[in-house]
Enzyme design. Sequence first.
Site, PDB file in Angstrom:
ATOM      1  N   SER A   1     -32.098 -33.232  -2.569  1.00 19.29           N
ATOM      2  CA  SER A   1     -30.936 -33.022  -3.431  1.00 19.29           C
ATOM      3  C   SER A   1     -31.242 -33.209  -4.904  1.00 19.29           C
ATOM      4  O   SER A   1     -30.576 -32.623  -5.763  1.00 19.29           O
ATOM      5  CB  SER A   1     -29.808 -33.964  -3.015  1.00 19.29           C
ATOM      6  OG  SER A   1     -30.258 -35.311  -2.995  1.00 19.29           O
TER       7      SER A   1
ATOM      8  N   HIS B   1     -26.207 -39.059  -8.060  1.00 23.27           N
ATOM      9  CA  HIS B   1     -27.147 -37.967  -8.325  1.00 23.27           C
ATOM     10  C   HIS B   1     -27.044 -37.589  -9.799  1.00 23.27           C
ATOM     11  O   HIS B   1     -26.021 -37.832 -10.431  1.00 23.27           O
ATOM     12  CB  HIS B   1     -26.824 -36.739  -7.458  1.00 23.27           C
ATOM     13  CG  HIS B   1     -27.252 -36.875  -6.044  1.00 23.27           C
ATOM     14  ND1 HIS B   1     -26.531 -37.587  -5.111  1.00 23.27           N
ATOM     15  CD2 HIS B   1     -28.344 -36.395  -5.375  1.00 23.27           C
ATOM     16  CE1 HIS B   1     -27.150 -37.528  -3.933  1.00 23.27           C
ATOM     17  NE2 HIS B   1     -28.256 -36.825  -4.074  1.00 23.27           N
TER      18      HIS B   1
END
Length: 259
Positions: free
Chosen positions: A37, A240
């Site tokens: 990711s 993230h």
Amino acid sequence: MSRATVLACLATSSVLSLAIAAPAQAASIDYVALGDSYSSGVGAPGQSGTCLRSNNSYAPKWAAANSPASFQFLACGGATTDDVVRTQAPAIKAGADLVSITIGGNDAGFAPTIVTCLTSSDSACAAKVNEGKAYVANTLPGKLDAAYAAIRAKAPDARVVVLSYPLIFDTSSVICEMSTAKRRSINDGARVLDDMIKQRAEAAGFVYSEVRDEFTGHGVCSSRRWINGLTIVPPQNSYHPNTSGYTSGYLPAFAEAAG
């Protein structure tokens, strides 16, 4: 013309030459972006498909700026080293010249660790991080070696850039969604993970690129964060990089290592 003026002109000329030369050199490069990711672009806008790929990730941004001969965007949210071996590496087209990858975080239990630290005590968080450290020390080296070998087998002549993970949290801020102790535990786990990734990447003959310097001062709970904190919609964006993280953190780290 003074010496200072001459030096200034030379410096400007060098910068312009680099700016012109880079796209010309990249035009003959076949570039492949692998990984999890942190390479697919989770955390930034524009995610699509089951792999949650976004054009705001560093890989498509580099490709857009440098116009390589070809670009394969194979990174996938949630990927592990096994996914690289079984799915991503076999899909690399022959003749790849440049490969980038972030991998190992999911193997080491990134998501379960974050959940434990969000919902449990400082001691439970530290215990979960230590569990991940043990995995990194005892199991991950072989997993990374297998993933890197699979990449080298499909791209024997490629320059392979292995990017690290940033330290997620700013630990100087008083107000944050996690205690200072938890933030320090998670950051320490990230350091241990990055150290192992660096060791195995260099053993494979790959180029290791550290992103922690770029992200310094921009962790979760900082005033200028490049990493999302807890995000309810969409939940996968939690912890993230955001667009600034990919553009100002990962992109320059990759661009420099890509040569």
